[in-house]
Design a protein around this motif. Structure first.
Motif, PDB file in Angstrom:
ATOM      1  N   ARG A  99       1.007  -1.224  -0.238  1.00 17.82           N
ATOM      2  CA  ARG A  99       0.061  -0.056   0.135  1.00 17.82           C
ATOM      3  C   ARG A  99       0.926   1.230   0.037  1.00 17.82           C
ATOM      4  O   ARG A  99       0.626   2.141  -0.852  1.00 17.82           O
ATOM      5  CB  ARG A  99      -0.932  -0.108   1.153  1.00 17.82           C
ATOM      6  CG  ARG A  99      -2.188  -0.914   0.919  1.00 17.82           C
ATOM      7  CD  ARG A  99      -3.047  -0.755   1.863  1.00 17.82           C
ATOM      8  NE  ARG A  99      -2.815  -0.883   3.300  1.00 17.82           N
ATOM      9  CZ  ARG A  99      -2.708  -1.920   3.993  1.00 17.82           C
ATOM     10  NH1 ARG A  99      -2.982  -3.172   3.363  1.00 17.82           N
ATOM     11  NH2 ARG A  99      -2.240  -2.225   5.300  1.00 17.82           N
ATOM     12  N   LEU A 100       1.909   1.202   0.805  1.00 17.54           N
ATOM     13  CA  LEU A 100       2.836   2.346   0.666  1.00 17.54           C
ATOM     14  C   LEU A 100       3.490   2.600  -0.468  1.00 17.54           C
ATOM     15  O   LEU A 100       3.450   3.701  -0.976  1.00 17.54           O
ATOM     16  CB  LEU A 100       4.074   2.176   1.825  1.00 17.54           C
ATOM     17  CG  LEU A 100       3.461   2.141   3.237  1.00 17.54           C
ATOM     18  CD1 LEU A 100       4.653   1.682   4.173  1.00 17.54           C
ATOM     19  CD2 LEU A 100       3.086   3.603   3.701  1.00 17.54           C
ATOM     20  N   ALA A 101       3.786   1.633  -1.248  1.00 17.30           N
ATOM     21  CA  ALA A 101       4.333   1.734  -2.704  1.00 17.30           C
ATOM     22  C   ALA A 101       3.412   2.146  -3.658  1.00 17.30           C
ATOM     23  O   ALA A 101       3.752   2.999  -4.533  1.00 17.30           O
ATOM     24  CB  ALA A 101       4.895   0.310  -3.024  1.00 17.30           C
ATOM     25  N   ARG A 102       2.084   1.548  -3.597  1.00 18.60           N
ATOM     26  CA  ARG A 102       0.934   2.051  -4.542  1.00 18.60           C
ATOM     27  C   ARG A 102       0.754   3.485  -4.161  1.00 18.60           C
ATOM     28  O   ARG A 102       0.609   4.191  -5.113  1.00 18.60           O
ATOM     29  CB  ARG A 102      -0.193   1.312  -4.239  1.00 18.60           C
ATOM     30  CG  ARG A 102      -0.145  -0.153  -4.982  1.00 18.60           C
ATOM     31  CD  ARG A 102      -1.453  -0.822  -5.060  1.00 18.60           C
ATOM     32  NE  ARG A 102      -2.123  -1.123  -3.797  1.00 18.60           N
ATOM     33  CZ  ARG A 102      -1.812  -2.251  -3.144  1.00 18.60           C
ATOM     34  NH1 ARG A 102      -1.047  -3.408  -3.609  1.00 18.60           N
ATOM     35  NH2 ARG A 102      -2.335  -2.517  -2.051  1.00 18.60           N
TER      36      ARG A 102
ATOM     37  N   ASP B  80      12.627   0.226  -3.449  1.00 21.39           N
ATOM     38  CA  ASP B  80      13.944   0.799  -3.518  1.00 21.39           C
ATOM     39  C   ASP B  80      14.664   0.734  -2.031  1.00 21.39           C
ATOM     40  O   ASP B  80      13.655   1.353  -1.269  1.00 21.39           O
ATOM     41  CB  ASP B  80      13.674   2.231  -3.959  1.00 21.39           C
ATOM     42  CG  ASP B  80      15.110   3.092  -3.951  1.00 21.39           C
ATOM     43  OD1 ASP B  80      15.933   2.588  -4.952  1.00 21.39           O
ATOM     44  OD2 ASP B  80      15.296   3.803  -3.398  1.00 21.39           O
ATOM     45  N   ARG B  81      15.646   0.465  -1.834  1.00 22.73           N
ATOM     46  CA  ARG B  81      16.017   0.183  -0.445  1.00 22.73           C
ATOM     47  C   ARG B  81      16.484   1.707   0.296  1.00 22.73           C
ATOM     48  O   ARG B  81      16.172   2.010   1.484  1.00 22.73           O
ATOM     49  CB  ARG B  81      17.457  -0.721  -0.648  1.00 22.73           C
ATOM     50  CG  ARG B  81      17.793  -0.980   0.847  1.00 22.73           C
ATOM     51  CD  ARG B  81      16.842  -1.567   1.776  1.00 22.73           C
ATOM     52  NE  ARG B  81      17.285  -1.883   2.793  1.00 22.73           N
ATOM     53  CZ  ARG B  81      17.848  -2.813   3.692  1.00 22.73           C
ATOM     54  NH1 ARG B  81      17.845  -4.004   2.895  1.00 22.73           N
ATOM     55  NH2 ARG B  81      18.290  -2.672   4.814  1.00 22.73           N
ATOM     56  N   THR B  82      16.744   2.506  -0.703  1.00 21.76           N
ATOM     57  CA  THR B  82      17.091   4.005  -0.348  1.00 21.76           C
ATOM     58  C   THR B  82      15.531   4.469   0.111  1.00 21.76           C
ATOM     59  O   THR B  82      15.625   5.385   1.254  1.00 21.76           O
ATOM     60  CB  THR B  82      17.839   4.862  -1.515  1.00 21.76           C
ATOM     61  OG1 THR B  82      18.887   3.930  -1.863  1.00 21.76           O
ATOM     62  CG2 THR B  82      18.089   6.209  -0.866  1.00 21.76           C
ATOM     63  N   SER B  83      14.773   4.548  -0.619  1.00 24.39           N
ATOM     64  CA  SER B  83      13.479   4.885  -0.256  1.00 24.39           C
ATOM     65  C   SER B  83      12.866   4.345   1.052  1.00 24.39           C
ATOM     66  O   SER B  83      12.310   4.951   1.950  1.00 24.39           O
ATOM     67  CB  SER B  83      12.578   4.575  -1.465  1.00 24.39           C
ATOM     68  OG  SER B  83      11.191   5.047  -1.078  1.00 24.39           O
ATOM     69  N   LEU B  84      13.163   2.979   1.245  1.00 21.85           N
ATOM     70  CA  LEU B  84      12.854   2.216   2.419  1.00 21.85           C
ATOM     71  C   LEU B  84      13.768   2.785   3.520  1.00 21.85           C
ATOM     72  O   LEU B  84      12.869   3.136   4.795  1.00 21.85           O
ATOM     73  CB  LEU B  84      12.937   0.815   2.366  1.00 21.85           C
ATOM     74  CG  LEU B  84      12.534  -0.101   3.595  1.00 21.85           C
ATOM     75  CD1 LEU B  84      11.324  -0.089   3.738  1.00 21.85           C
ATOM     76  CD2 LEU B  84      13.201  -1.353   3.316  1.00 21.85           C
TER      77      LEU B  84
ATOM     78  N   TYR C  19      12.204   6.195   4.669  1.00 24.93           N
ATOM     79  CA  TYR C  19      10.702   5.862   5.494  1.00 24.93           C
ATOM     80  C   TYR C  19      10.963   5.654   6.661  1.00 24.93           C
ATOM     81  O   TYR C  19      10.421   6.151   7.819  1.00 24.93           O
ATOM     82  CB  TYR C  19       9.898   5.062   4.669  1.00 24.93           C
ATOM     83  CG  TYR C  19       8.637   4.935   5.237  1.00 24.93           C
ATOM     84  CD1 TYR C  19       7.602   5.850   4.748  1.00 24.93           C
ATOM     85  CD2 TYR C  19       8.263   3.920   5.947  1.00 24.93           C
ATOM     86  CE1 TYR C  19       6.480   5.784   5.619  1.00 24.93           C
ATOM     87  CE2 TYR C  19       7.027   3.780   6.549  1.00 24.93           C
ATOM     88  CZ  TYR C  19       6.139   4.591   6.493  1.00 24.93           C
ATOM     89  OH  TYR C  19       4.888   4.510   7.008  1.00 24.93           O
ATOM     90  N   ARG C  20      11.875   4.581   6.853  1.00 25.77           N
ATOM     91  CA  ARG C  20      12.274   4.074   8.206  1.00 25.77           C
ATOM     92  C   ARG C  20      12.520   5.181   9.251  1.00 25.77           C
ATOM     93  O   ARG C  20      12.483   5.067  10.497  1.00 25.77           O
ATOM     94  CB  ARG C  20      13.329   2.958   8.116  1.00 25.77           C
ATOM     95  CG  ARG C  20      12.847   1.755   7.572  1.00 25.77           C
ATOM     96  CD  ARG C  20      13.910   0.703   7.463  1.00 25.77           C
ATOM     97  NE  ARG C  20      14.576   0.158   8.723  1.00 25.77           N
ATOM     98  CZ  ARG C  20      15.704  -0.353   8.864  1.00 25.77           C
ATOM     99  NH1 ARG C  20      16.433  -0.604   7.680  1.00 25.77           N
ATOM    100  NH2 ARG C  20      16.167  -0.630   9.916  1.00 25.77           N
ATOM    101  N   PHE C  21      13.631   5.898   8.728  1.00 23.08           N
ATOM    102  CA  PHE C  21      14.331   6.971   9.749  1.00 23.08           C
ATOM    103  C   PHE C  21      13.662   8.435   9.751  1.00 23.08           C
ATOM    104  O   PHE C  21      14.170   9.279   9.914  1.00 23.08           O
ATOM    105  CB  PHE C  21      15.774   6.985   9.358  1.00 23.08           C
ATOM    106  CG  PHE C  21      16.387   5.785   9.407  1.00 23.08           C
ATOM    107  CD1 PHE C  21      16.453   5.125  10.699  1.00 23.08           C
ATOM    108  CD2 PHE C  21      17.102   5.202   8.489  1.00 23.08           C
ATOM    109  CE1 PHE C  21      17.131   3.758  10.958  1.00 23.08           C
ATOM    110  CE2 PHE C  21      17.513   3.562   8.499  1.00 23.08           C
ATOM    111  CZ  PHE C  21      17.633   3.038   9.661  1.00 23.08           C
TER     112      PHE C  21
END
Length: 111
Positions: free
Chosen positions: A68-71, A87-91, A94-96
Motif C-alpha cells: 500500500r505504501l508503494a502504491r 527501493d532500499r534507499t526509499s525504504l 521512510y524508516r528513519f
C-alpha cells in the motif's frame, strides 16, 4: 489416391497454420512500439531493491502495508510480475523519518 504426410504428401492448411504459430511463439514476443532496445531499468541498474516481504520485516509490519505504501508513492517501488520490489534507499528514508524531499536534499526531517 490421396497422399498423407507419412509418405511425403502435403500438409493440411490447419497443420501449416499450427507450424507457423509454433514458429512465431518460438521467436518470442514481438517488440512493442517505441521499445526497440527494450525497456530500461528504473533510474539505473545500480538500484538496490528488496521484496515487500523483506521490507515488512524491517518495518515490523505486514507485506500488504508495504505494498500500500508503494502504491500510494510513500515508498518508491515497482512490480516485477507478482512481486513488489521496493527501493532500499526509499525504504531507509521512510524508516528513519525522512521525507522524499529531505532525502533528496541530503537533510533529515529532524534538522
Amino acid at each position: 489416391m490421396d497422399q498423407n504426410r507419412a509418405n511425403g504428401g502435403a500438409l493440411t492448411p490447419e497443420a501449416r497454420e499450427l507450424l507457423r504459430a509454433l514458429d512465431r511463439g518460438a521467436q518470442g514476443p514481438a517488440p512493442l512500439a517505441g521499445s526497440t532496445g527494450g525497456t530500461p531499468a528504473p533510474d539505473s541498474c545500480n538500484v538496490v531493491t528488496c521484496t515487500a516481504r523483506q521490507a515488512a520485516q524491517l518495518l515490523a509490519c505486514s507485506p500488504g502495508f508495504v505494498r500500500r505504501l508503494a502504491r500510494s508513492g510513500r515508498l518508491q517501488g515497482h512490480k516485477a510480475g507478482p512481486v513488489w520490489l521496493i527501493d532500499r534507499t526509499s525504504l531507509d528514508a521512510y524508516r528513519f523519518g525522512e521525507t522524499t524531499h529531505d532525502h533528496i536534499a541530503g537533510t533529515s526531517a529532524a534538522a
